[in-house]
Structure formats: C-alpha cells, structure tokens
Design a protein around this motif. Structure first.
Motif, short mmCIF file in Angstrom:
data_model
loop_
_atom_site.label_atom_id
_atom_site.label_comp_id
_atom_site.label_asym_id
_atom_site.label_seq_id
_atom_site.Cartn_x
_atom_site.Cartn_y
_atom_site.Cartn_z
N VAL A 18 0.84 -1.20 0.00
CA VAL A 18 0.00 0.00 0.00
C VAL A 18 0.88 1.25 0.00
O VAL A 18 0.65 2.19 -0.76
CB VAL A 18 -0.96 0.01 1.21
N LEU A 19 1.88 1.24 0.84
CA LEU A 19 2.79 2.39 0.93
C LEU A 19 3.47 2.65 -0.41
O LEU A 19 3.54 3.79 -0.87
CB LEU A 19 3.83 2.12 2.02
N ALA A 20 3.94 1.60 -1.06
CA ALA A 20 4.62 1.75 -2.35
C ALA A 20 3.65 2.19 -3.45
O ALA A 20 4.01 3.00 -4.31
CB ALA A 20 5.29 0.43 -2.74
N ASP A 21 2.43 1.68 -3.43
CA ASP A 21 1.47 1.98 -4.49
C ASP A 21 0.71 3.29 -4.28
O ASP A 21 0.39 3.98 -5.25
CB ASP A 21 0.44 0.85 -4.62
N GLU A 22 0.39 3.61 -3.03
CA GLU A 22 -0.50 4.74 -2.76
C GLU A 22 0.15 5.84 -1.93
O GLU A 22 -0.48 6.88 -1.70
CB GLU A 22 -1.75 4.23 -2.06
N GLY A 23 1.35 5.62 -1.45
CA GLY A 23 2.02 6.62 -0.63
C GLY A 23 1.55 6.56 0.81
O GLY A 23 0.65 5.81 1.18
N ALA A 24 2.18 7.39 1.62
CA ALA A 24 1.89 7.38 3.05
C ALA A 24 0.44 7.80 3.34
O ALA A 24 -0.17 7.28 4.27
CB ALA A 24 2.87 8.29 3.79
N ARG A 25 -0.09 8.71 2.55
CA ARG A 25 -1.47 9.13 2.79
C ARG A 25 -2.47 8.00 2.56
O ARG A 25 -3.55 7.99 3.14
CB ARG A 25 -1.83 10.32 1.91
N GLY A 26 -2.12 7.08 1.68
CA GLY A 26 -3.01 5.96 1.40
C GLY A 26 -2.88 4.82 2.39
O GLY A 26 -3.66 3.86 2.35
N LEU A 27 -1.92 4.90 3.29
CA LEU A 27 -1.68 3.82 4.25
C LEU A 27 -2.65 3.96 5.43
O LEU A 27 -2.40 4.69 6.38
CB LEU A 27 -0.24 3.83 4.74
N THR A 28 -3.76 3.26 5.31
CA THR A 28 -4.76 3.22 6.38
C THR A 28 -4.97 1.77 6.79
O THR A 28 -4.62 0.85 6.05
CB THR A 28 -6.10 3.80 5.90
N PHE A 29 -5.56 1.59 7.96
CA PHE A 29 -5.86 0.23 8.39
C PHE A 29 -6.80 -0.44 7.40
O PHE A 29 -6.64 -1.61 7.07
CB PHE A 29 -6.47 0.22 9.80
N ASN A 45 -6.16 -4.68 15.17
CA ASN A 45 -5.94 -5.61 16.29
C ASN A 45 -4.45 -5.89 16.49
O ASN A 45 -4.04 -6.37 17.53
CB ASN A 45 -6.66 -6.94 16.06
N TYR A 46 -3.63 -5.61 15.47
CA TYR A 46 -2.19 -5.88 15.52
C TYR A 46 -1.35 -4.63 15.79
O TYR A 46 -0.22 -4.73 16.26
CB TYR A 46 -1.73 -6.53 14.21
N PHE A 47 -1.88 -3.47 15.45
CA PHE A 47 -1.12 -2.23 15.57
C PHE A 47 -1.97 -1.21 16.30
O PHE A 47 -3.10 -0.94 15.88
CB PHE A 47 -0.72 -1.71 14.18
N THR A 48 -1.44 -0.64 17.36
CA THR A 48 -2.23 0.25 18.21
C THR A 48 -2.62 1.55 17.51
O THR A 48 -3.68 2.10 17.79
CB THR A 48 -1.46 0.59 19.50
N ASP A 49 -1.77 2.03 16.61
CA ASP A 49 -2.08 3.25 15.88
C ASP A 49 -1.24 3.31 14.60
O ASP A 49 -0.41 2.44 14.36
CB ASP A 49 -1.87 4.50 16.74
#
Length: 191
Positions: A18-29, A45-49
């Motif tokens: 996701v990060l590579a394809d959409e950038g940091a703004r696209g990185l959502t849960f 459930n795996y990452f607090t934030d």
C-alpha cells in the motif's frame, strides 16, 4: 493485541505494498486489510495506531532487504578490487530491484519521516547502522578506498535507484549495470 506472527508479517507486507502503491497518505488500516484480504478491523488488532504501523513497516522492510546469512561472505572472494566493488554494487541493485515494493516503501517512509520525528529517529538509527556495517565490511575486506568511498557509493546507488524506480527513462538508454560501473570507476580508486 493479536500475536500471530505470520498474520502480522502478512499485514506488514500488505502495508508495504500500500505504501509503495499509494504513498503514506493511502496507508490506512482499511487499505492494509483490503490488500491483505482479511476482514476489516484485523490490522487494528495488531497495531495500536498508525505510527506503530509505520514503525513496524520500517522494521519489516529492513528484514526483507537484509541478505540471508552467508550471502555476503560468499560474495567476497579473497582478491579485493574495483571490479569486485562493481559486482557487489550490481548485486545490491539486483536485490533491491527484486524487492522494488520494499524500496519504494522505504522512499515513502523517508518522506513521511520528515513530518514524524519518531520515525525519523528510527530510520536514522537503522540506516546509520547499515551504512556503518557496510563501511566496516568494505574496510575489513581490504577493498580499495576509505569510509568516504563507501558513503559516496551509498549516495550514488540511492540516487540511481530513485531514478531507476521513479523516472526510468531519465538516463536514456543507459542501463543500471552500466551506470553502476561508471559510478564505481569514478569513485573507487584503483586498488
């Protein structure tokens, strides 16, 4: 917090994509869950934030980019030379090209680190450790040049790969192997 290491790794791999394809703004849960093909809410459930997700994505990228044990030893024949530096640089470029998604994800993390001091601290520590290790390896193997030679090679390869992945036609018909050979010939002294 969920503790399935295989699922965590799969979620992190999906996050890298996701990060590579959409950038940091696209990185959502939600985007990570969709890319991983898991029920919505799984990654939370795996990452607090999001900061924790970014940090662990960085860790996962470095795990994926680190060569298997023994690979470096096998690549280091007893005769250090400029030609060997060319071959080692080409091998690194091939490895990073094979892990294109990870390397693009790392570029995105670097940009995100401009705005996130904790991520910047983490990346600085990891990248500095990697660079220091490369300097130690280069000097310990008796390769031509000094610590600054390794730093210049690092700068050059980072820039070449940034161009290769983001604007591949920038250097015309010059292929990556040819550019690496030119860089090494100009930076590494005869030795």
């Amino acid at each position: 917090m969920a503790r399935n290491p295989e699922r965590r790794a799969a979620l992190l791999d999906a996050a890298i994509e996701v990060l590579a394809d959409e950038g940091a703004r696209g990185l959502t849960f939600r985007a990570v869950d969709a890319r991983a093909g898991v029920p919505m809410g799984t990654s939370s459930n795996y990452f607090t934030d999001r900061d924790r997700l970014l940090s662990q994505v960085g860790d996962r990228i470095f795990v994926r980019l680190t060569p298997e044990p023994g690979v470096i030893d096998t690549a280091m024949p007893p005769e250090p030379s400029r030609a060997l530096v060319v071959e080692l640089m080409r091998a690194v470029a091939r490895r990073l090209t094979a892990e294109r998604t990870c390397y693009l994800g790392l570029f995105e993390l670097r940009l995100e680190a401009v705005r996130r001091p904790e991520l910047r601290t983490q990346l600085t520590q990891v990248l500095r450790s990697d660079l220091d290790g490369n300097i130690r390896l280069h000097l310990g193997a008796g390769m031509p040049g000094d610590a600054d030679t390794v730093r210049l090679l690092y700068f050059a390869l980072t820039g070449l790969l940034l161009d290769h992945f983001t604007v591949p036609g920038l250097h015309g018909d010059r292929d990556l192997d040819d550019l690496i050979e030119t860089v090494v010939a100009r930076i590494v002294p005869e030795g």
